[in-house]
Design an enzyme around this catalytic site. Structure first.
Site, PDB file in Angstrom:
ATOM      1  N   SER A 141       0.865  -1.189   0.000  1.00 23.98           N
ATOM      2  CA  SER A 141       0.000   0.000   0.000  1.00 23.98           C
ATOM      3  C   SER A 141       0.896   1.233   0.000  1.00 23.98           C
ATOM      4  CB  SER A 141      -0.854   0.009   1.270  1.00 23.98           C
ATOM      5  OG  SER A 141      -1.510   1.258   1.438  1.00 23.98           O
ATOM      6  N   TYR A 154      -1.866  -0.110  10.840  1.00 22.07           N
ATOM      7  CA  TYR A 154      -2.069  -0.536   9.441  1.00 22.07           C
ATOM      8  C   TYR A 154      -0.826  -0.190   8.615  1.00 22.07           C
ATOM      9  CZ  TYR A 154      -3.813  -0.973   4.694  1.00 22.07           C
ATOM     10  OH  TYR A 154      -3.953  -1.332   3.376  1.00 22.07           O
TER      11      TYR A 154
HETATM   12  P1  NDP Z   1     -11.634  -5.746   0.255  1.00 22.47           P
HETATM   13  O1  NDP Z   1     -12.164  -5.548   1.644  1.00 22.47           O
HETATM   14  O2  NDP Z   1     -12.535  -5.403  -0.882  1.00 22.47           O
HETATM   15  O3  NDP Z   1     -11.136  -7.252   0.085  1.00 22.47           O
HETATM   16  C1  NDP Z   1     -10.340  -7.857   1.066  1.00 22.47           C
HETATM   17  C2  NDP Z   1     -10.201  -9.339   0.804  1.00 22.47           C
HETATM   18  O4  NDP Z   1      -9.338  -9.891   1.828  1.00 22.47           O
HETATM   19  C3  NDP Z   1     -11.511 -10.079   0.875  1.00 22.47           C
HETATM   20  O5  NDP Z   1     -11.586 -11.001  -0.185  1.00 22.47           O
HETATM   21  C4  NDP Z   1     -11.452 -10.818   2.201  1.00 22.47           C
HETATM   22  O6  NDP Z   1     -12.108 -12.071   2.117  1.00 22.47           O
HETATM   23  C5  NDP Z   1      -9.947 -11.060   2.353  1.00 22.47           C
HETATM   24  N1  NDP Z   1      -9.580 -11.259   3.747  1.00 22.47           N
HETATM   25  C6  NDP Z   1      -9.599 -10.342   4.749  1.00 22.47           C
HETATM   26  N2  NDP Z   1      -9.283 -10.928   5.915  1.00 22.47           N
HETATM   27  C7  NDP Z   1      -9.056 -12.248   5.643  1.00 22.47           C
HETATM   28  C8  NDP Z   1      -8.708 -13.368   6.436  1.00 22.47           C
HETATM   29  N3  NDP Z   1      -8.494 -13.259   7.746  1.00 22.47           N
HETATM   30  N4  NDP Z   1      -8.567 -14.568   5.838  1.00 22.47           N
HETATM   31  C9  NDP Z   1      -8.769 -14.690   4.510  1.00 22.47           C
HETATM   32  N5  NDP Z   1      -9.097 -13.669   3.698  1.00 22.47           N
HETATM   33  C10 NDP Z   1      -9.255 -12.466   4.274  1.00 22.47           C
HETATM   34  O7  NDP Z   1     -10.304  -4.876   0.199  1.00 22.47           O
HETATM   35  P2  NDP Z   1      -9.269  -4.566  -1.011  1.00 22.47           P
HETATM   36  O8  NDP Z   1      -9.535  -5.424  -2.169  1.00 22.47           O
HETATM   37  O9  NDP Z   1      -9.236  -3.115  -1.184  1.00 22.47           O
HETATM   38  O10 NDP Z   1      -7.917  -4.978  -0.285  1.00 22.47           O
HETATM   39  C11 NDP Z   1      -7.077  -6.003  -0.735  1.00 22.47           C
HETATM   40  C12 NDP Z   1      -5.673  -5.727  -0.246  1.00 22.47           C
HETATM   41  O11 NDP Z   1      -5.245  -4.483  -0.771  1.00 22.47           O
HETATM   42  C13 NDP Z   1      -5.533  -5.606   1.273  1.00 22.47           C
HETATM   43  O12 NDP Z   1      -4.320  -6.207   1.639  1.00 22.47           O
HETATM   44  C14 NDP Z   1      -5.494  -4.098   1.502  1.00 22.47           C
HETATM   45  O13 NDP Z   1      -4.805  -3.773   2.677  1.00 22.47           O
HETATM   46  C15 NDP Z   1      -4.750  -3.655   0.270  1.00 22.47           C
HETATM   47  N6  NDP Z   1      -4.903  -2.274  -0.162  1.00 22.47           N
HETATM   48  C16 NDP Z   1      -6.139  -1.699  -0.358  1.00 22.47           C
HETATM   49  C17 NDP Z   1      -6.230  -0.402  -0.822  1.00 22.47           C
HETATM   50  C18 NDP Z   1      -7.533   0.289  -1.016  1.00 22.47           C
HETATM   51  O14 NDP Z   1      -7.568   1.526  -1.013  1.00 22.47           O
HETATM   52  N7  NDP Z   1      -8.625  -0.406  -1.235  1.00 22.47           N
HETATM   53  C19 NDP Z   1      -5.028   0.369  -1.166  1.00 22.47           C
HETATM   54  C20 NDP Z   1      -3.792  -0.323  -0.904  1.00 22.47           C
HETATM   55  C21 NDP Z   1      -3.759  -1.594  -0.450  1.00 22.47           C
HETATM   56  P3  NDP Z   1     -13.112 -12.672   3.217  1.00 22.47           P
HETATM   57  O15 NDP Z   1     -13.684 -11.530   3.982  1.00 22.47           O
HETATM   58  O16 NDP Z   1     -14.122 -13.433   2.418  1.00 22.47           O
HETATM   59  O17 NDP Z   1     -12.244 -13.560   4.032  1.00 22.47           O
HETATM   60  C1  8X3 Z   2      -5.134   1.480   1.704  1.00 20.44           C
HETATM   61  C2  8X3 Z   2      -4.922   2.901   1.305  1.00 20.44           C
HETATM   62  O1  8X3 Z   2      -4.469   5.238   2.221  1.00 20.44           O
HETATM   63  O2  8X3 Z   2      -6.251   3.982   3.261  1.00 20.44           O
HETATM   64  O3  8X3 Z   2      -3.937   0.822   1.928  1.00 20.44           O
HETATM   65  O4  8X3 Z   2      -3.973   3.406   3.665  1.00 20.44           O
HETATM   66  S1  8X3 Z   2      -4.907   3.915   2.685  1.00 20.44           S
END
Ligand code: NDP
Ligand code: 8X3
Length: 252
Positions: A141, A154
């Site tokens: 991220s 985080y």
């Molecule tokens: P979402 O919440 O849309 O998706 C998150 C996914 O992670 C879900 O499929 C969820 O599946 C899975 N997950 C969460 N906890 C667990 C667990 N304990 N075991 C298994 N699976 C898990 O978020 P994003 O797609 O946005 O995020 C994906 C990644 O990208 C994360 O690592 C996030 O930190 C990172 N990220 C996101 C950004 C953003 O702005 N959206 C920017 C930068 C990074 P389920 O709940 O079914 O288990």
């Molecule tokens: C997710 C983006 O800016 O909320 O990693 O940390 S931010």
């Protein structure tokens, strides 16, 4: 089974689901994981129908080491020929000053974003080593690169993903394994809804006044990173909306 295989964690939503769609469209067979079984089954059906690929859903919580080992250990030999591992499952919980943070939230973030990524990788890396090929894509991220107010734990979890990516890259060099960190900025997925524990209005506010990345934007970049010639590896890639310079500066 002919063709490449991608194993994508957190495929029930957001980037993971979009990566599953993009990689299936590119002809990859998929192992998709997450805790929400129904979503995984729906995605499996949809992708198998739309593309001539096989999709294997695995339901487990990446925080649970035994469950992770058991689920991945249950894969038949042909599913272990993983070409691409996308360590994507992750989350943020809340925004609060570090002295007021909830230690349960800290545990969940660190256990998912850091230890979960390690548990999954620990199972898959030996399969790649045995074949002397493969690529690991860790989803970091912009929070890994720039700490922002109230982001403390985080941001730390994503800085750990950054460091682990560098460590993997070094340690896996002798086995010809590519390791790539993709660090997205603000992207509209379920991320903020999860962070703010179901508060839809607060989650929507995060993306007000600018065009955020979509999950597909991130998936397209992940597929690009995995489509380069064998001698080319992107080690570290930051992508943000045009309106965002880093985790702190956003033009609204
Ligand atoms: P979402 O919440 O849309 O998706 C998150 C996914 O992670 C879900 O499929 C969820 O599946 C899975 N997950 C969460 N906890 C667990 C667990 N304990 N075991 C298994 N699976 C898990 O978020 P994003 O797609 O946005 O995020 C994906 C990644 O990208 C994360 O690592 C996030 O930190 C990172 N990220 C996101 C950004 C953003 O702005 N959206 C920017 C930068 C990074 P389920 O709940 O079914 O288990
Ligand atoms: C997710 C983006 O800016 O909320 O990693 O940390 S931010």
């Amino acid at each position: 089974m002919q063709g490449k295989i991608a194993l994508i964690t957190g495929a029930t939503a957001g980037f993971g689901e979009a990566c599953a769609t993009a990689f299936a469209a590119a002809g990859y067979h998929l192992v998709i994981t997450g805790r929400r079984e129904e979503r995984l089954r729906e995605l499996q059906q949809q992708l198998e129908q739309a593309h001539a690929v096989k999709v294997k859903p695995l339901v487990f919580d990446v925080r649970n080491r035994k469950a992770t080992e058991q689920a991945l250990g249950s894969l038949e030999e042909h599913w272990r020929q993983v070409d691409v591992l996308i360590n994507n499952a992750g989350l943020a919980l809340d925004l609060s000053p570090v002295d007021e943070g909830d230690p349960d939230d800290w545990d969940t973030m660190l256990d998912t974003n850091v230890k979960g990524l390690l548990y999954v990788s620990r199972a898959v890396m030996p399969w790649m080593k045995a074949r002397k090929q493969g690529q690991i894509v860790n989803i970091g991220s912009t929070a890994a690169k720039t700490v922002y107010a109230k982001g403390n734990v985080y941001c730390a979890s994503k800085a750990a993903v950054d460091a682990l990516t560098q460590g993997m890259r070094i340690d896996l060099l002798p086995w010809n394994i590519k390791v790539t960190a993709i660090h997205p900025g603000a992207a509209e997925t379920e991320f903020s809804l999860v962070r703010f524990k179901g508060d839809e209005a607060r989650a929507k506010d995060v993306y007000k006044g600018f065009t955020p990345l979509s999950a597909k934007d991130v998936a397209d970049v992940a597929l690009y990173c995995c489509s380069l010639p064998p001698h080319v590896c992107i080690n570290d890639l930051v992508l943000t909306p045009t309106a965002q310079a880093n985790a702190y500066y956003i033009q609204r």
